[in-house]
Design a protein around this motif. Structure first.
Motif, PDB file in Angstrom:
ATOM      1  N   LEU A   1      18.418 -20.658  -1.856  1.00  0.00           N
ATOM      2  CA  LEU A   1      16.998 -20.906  -2.099  1.00  0.00           C
ATOM      3  C   LEU A   1      16.251 -19.585  -1.962  1.00  0.00           C
ATOM      4  CD1 LEU A   1      14.650 -23.083  -2.438  1.00  0.00           C
ATOM      5  CD2 LEU A   1      14.375 -22.831   0.041  1.00  0.00           C
TER       6      LEU A   1
ATOM      7  N   HIS B   1      16.399 -18.341   7.088  1.00  0.00           N
ATOM      8  CA  HIS B   1      17.858 -18.164   7.038  1.00  0.00           C
ATOM      9  C   HIS B   1      18.467 -18.149   8.434  1.00  0.00           C
ATOM     10  CE1 HIS B   1      16.268 -14.179   7.750  1.00  0.00           C
ATOM     11  NE2 HIS B   1      17.474 -13.756   8.088  1.00  0.00           N
TER      12      HIS B   1
ATOM     13  N   LEU C   1      15.952 -22.495  -6.817  1.00  0.00           N
ATOM     14  CA  LEU C   1      17.188 -22.860  -6.136  1.00  0.00           C
ATOM     15  C   LEU C   1      18.351 -22.518  -7.070  1.00  0.00           C
ATOM     16  CD1 LEU C   1      18.269 -24.450  -3.555  1.00  0.00           C
ATOM     17  CD2 LEU C   1      18.442 -26.405  -5.105  1.00  0.00           C
TER      18      LEU C   1
ATOM     19  N   GLY D   1       9.887 -15.971   6.906  1.00  0.00           N
ATOM     20  CA  GLY D   1      10.882 -14.902   6.884  1.00  0.00           C
ATOM     21  C   GLY D   1      12.086 -15.143   7.768  1.00  0.00           C
TER      22      GLY D   1
ATOM     23  N   GLY E   1      18.447 -25.211   1.137  1.00  0.00           N
ATOM     24  CA  GLY E   1      17.139 -24.761   1.578  1.00  0.00           C
ATOM     25  C   GLY E   1      16.029 -25.692   1.120  1.00  0.00           C
TER      26      GLY E   1
ATOM     27  N   THR F   1       9.742 -14.121   0.208  1.00  0.00           N
ATOM     28  CA  THR F   1       9.544 -14.287   1.655  1.00  0.00           C
ATOM     29  C   THR F   1      10.759 -14.895   2.342  1.00  0.00           C
ATOM     30  OG1 THR F   1       8.507 -16.429   1.280  1.00  0.00           O
ATOM     31  CG2 THR F   1       7.037 -14.539   1.516  1.00  0.00           C
ATOM     32  N   GLU F   2      11.528 -15.719   1.628  1.00  0.00           N
ATOM     33  CA  GLU F   2      12.688 -16.367   2.243  1.00  0.00           C
ATOM     34  C   GLU F   2      13.871 -16.330   1.284  1.00  0.00           C
ATOM     35  OE1 GLU F   2      12.463 -17.431   5.288  1.00  0.00           O
ATOM     36  OE2 GLU F   2      10.454 -18.271   5.629  1.00  0.00           O
ATOM     37  N   ILE F   3      15.053 -16.045   1.839  1.00  0.00           N
ATOM     38  CA  ILE F   3      16.310 -16.181   1.084  1.00  0.00           C
ATOM     39  C   ILE F   3      17.217 -17.032   1.967  1.00  0.00           C
ATOM     40  CG2 ILE F   3      18.225 -14.977  -0.037  1.00  0.00           C
ATOM     41  CD1 ILE F   3      16.481 -12.426  -0.009  1.00  0.00           C
ATOM     42  N   VAL F   4      17.504 -18.259   1.534  1.00  0.00           N
ATOM     43  CA  VAL F   4      18.199 -19.217   2.401  1.00  0.00           C
ATOM     44  C   VAL F   4      19.500 -19.674   1.756  1.00  0.00           C
ATOM     45  CG1 VAL F   4      17.922 -21.299   3.796  1.00  0.00           C
ATOM     46  CG2 VAL F   4      15.889 -20.040   3.057  1.00  0.00           C
ATOM     47  N   PRO F   5      20.647 -19.131   2.203  1.00  0.00           N
ATOM     48  CA  PRO F   5      21.924 -19.598   1.652  1.00  0.00           C
ATOM     49  C   PRO F   5      22.285 -20.982   2.178  1.00  0.00           C
ATOM     50  CG  PRO F   5      22.151 -17.501   2.850  1.00  0.00           C
ATOM     51  CD  PRO F   5      20.822 -18.078   3.197  1.00  0.00           C
TER      52      PRO F   5
END
Lengths: 301, 224
Positions: B65, A29, B30, A26, A238, B55-59
């Motif tokens: 992602l 980011h 992605l 979590g 990511g 669970t994850e949002i990765v810019p």
């Protein structure tokens, strides 16, 4: 878990031992790796065997070689890479089983030997290792330095209170076999189009050998170099656990628990999540193969 | 039955591909946004309509992602395609991200300040003026927890990294490298050129959130 029932004193940590739970998801980011047990199912099992919730913190040993002393009587379970486990008082040691709840009387010591096969052995203690959590996790992250430091001789780990735990209900479970030359299933992408058409076939053709500079960040492999179709740099993006990242030398790296949340080398494929624990048990010099076939049908339906 | 499933999968895969959505293993997608601005907009839209399994949002500079263990990736893919279309339809001046601006007070006395001025062909005062005048946006975080790549730096201040990285940069160091500027969140090795330091803590694992900076946050430096 704020109350402490007793402590585990590290007499000998072995080559590399850390506190691990299921990590800190979590926060990718914010640049925080997930971390947690490299072989998560092994830690979960050890916790279940002593009646803990699966996410309690335990100890991850690398190549065993450790001795721990318990200040209070405690139920423990040892899982993962199979190795000799002994419980002792003074010079008298008696063998104890793996994948089984074991009672350690107050003042006794536990010796974790060198694994016969595999790399990482896990120890859970009823009540859990109760070091202070960081961002909701007690995992020691080798990449970012978050969480407790790797164990050293003299490290003292608090044991949490029994609290509302489950019963110890099973005497022993069959250990998970550690395959000699495992075959890892790979789902292609997201950047397989950055590679020459034959690169995926090359990845799946020959065996790769695990390099000694592998760690909790990733397993580095030696073998056929994977040729790129595109030049230039991929903007950082990511990354997921199990990603097979390919740096310019063409030699693949399979990402483990402490992998960076973002990376700039293209990922040719991702190892099936069911096979990640197998990757976590690879030791330097082991041979490994890849095969195409993520679990598509399960995913789409 | 099997053939049918295969065909459905192909149709879904084609739909995803058309929307620039790639599989990243069993549990993640992605999205190719093609720009940081779009990554931030999509990030914001998805956070507002976040399915519970995400669970994850990765810019990233050109991607987003999305990790959703155990989730239905087809449904997630459809949602992402819809949100990506919505993000693309927004006017260009709508950067998305957070409305609030984080102001970072800086003492401009970095070890490389004079050299940065020389490389930029400016006086030290001009470097400070341009650094404080830049309207910055957190692009993404990486390298270390809380290390935010700040975008929008005045092009005059784009200087190369140090040829040899320092083994230890103190936390709070304000630095520039290439098109980015950043605050070192904790002590670490680093090859960026140091122009100053701030007392503002940009990384505190005991705080919630642990960093005032997240992707899309607007940032301005101020001479202290």
């Amino acid at each position: 878990m704020s109350e402490i029932r007793g402590v585990v004193e590290v007499v000998v940590p072995g080559p590399y031992a850390t506190v691990q739970d299921l990590g800190r998801p979590g926060y990718a980011h914010l640049g925080v790796p997930r971390s947690g047990a490299a072989d998560a199912p092994a830690l979960r099992l050890a916790n279940r065997l002593v009646g803990n919730p699966e996410g309690h913190a335990g100890v991850e040993f690398t190549f065993g070689g450790a001795v721990l002393r318990f200040s209070c009587g405690a139920w423990i379970a040892v899982t993962g890479a199979p190795c000799p486990v002994e419980v002792g008082d003074g010079d008298r040691w008696r063998p104890a089983g793996m994948c089984a709840p074991v009672w350690v009387p107050a003042g006794h010591r536990v010796r974790i030997g060198m694994p016969w096969r595999g790399l990482r052995t896990y120890l859970a203690v009823r009540g859990g290792i109760a070091v202070e959590p960081v961002l909701g996790s007690r995992a020691s992250d080798s990449l970012s330095g978050l969480g407790p430091a790797p164990l050293a001789a003299g490290s003292v780990l608090p044991i949490g209170r029994d609290g509302p735990l489950g019963p110890i209900a099973v005497d022993q479970v069959p250990p998970r076999p550690v395959p000699e030359e495992p075959v890892l299933r790979v789902l292609p992408g997201p950047r397989d189009d950055w590679f020459a058409p034959e690169a995926l076939a090359a990845l799946c053709a020959g065996p790769y050998t695990v390099s000694p500079d592998s760690n909790r960040v990733g397993v580095r492999l030696r073998g056929a170099a994977l040729r790129r179709a595109r030049r230039g740099e991929l903007p950082s993006e990511g990354m997921v656990g199990g990603a097979i990242q390919v740096p310019p030398d063409g030699l693949p790296i399979v990402f483990l628990a402490d992998h960076p949340p973002t990376g700039g080398y293209p990922v040719i494929g991702v190892v099936a999540s069911a096979d990640l624990p197998v990757v976590a048990q690879l030791r330097p010099g082991d041979r490994v193969r890849f095969t195409l076939g993520g679990r598509r049908t399960r995913i789409t339906r | 039955m099997r053939g049918r499933t295969g065909e459905d999968e192909r149709v879904r895969a084609n739909t995803r591909e058309a929307a620039g959505i790639r599989r990243a293993g069993e549990h993640a997608l992605l999205v190719e946004t093609g720009s940081l601005r779009l990554s931030h907009r999509l990030d914001g839209l998805l956070r507002d309509r976040r399915p519970p399994e995400v669970t994850e949002i990765v810019p990233g500079p050109e991607t987003l992602l999305v990790v959703a263990p155990g989730g239905d990736l087809d449904r997630l893919g459809a949602l992402l395609a819809e949100l990506a279309a919505e993000a693309r339809a927004r006017p260009d001046d709508d950067a998305g991200g957070d409305a609030e601006t984080v102001v970072i007070p800086v003492v401009y006395d970095g070890a490389d300040l004079a050299e940065v001025a020389e490389l930029a062909g400016l006086t030290v005062a001009e470097v400070i003026a341009r650094h404080t005048a830049s309207e910055l946006v957190v692009g993404w975080l990486g390298f270390a927890p809380g290390f935010a790549y700040l975008t929008g730096l005045d092009p005059a201040l784009h200087v190369p990294r140090l040829p040899t990285p320092r083994t230890c940069v103190p936390p709070g160091s304000v630095a520039v490298a290439g098109p980015y500027t950043a605050v070192y969140p904790s002590a670490s090795p680093g090859g960026w050129r140091l122009i100053g330091r701030t007392e503002l803590r940009v990384w505190d694992p005991a705080a919630d959130p642990p960093s005032p900076l997240r992707p899309g946050t607007r940032v301005r430096f101020e001479a202290a």
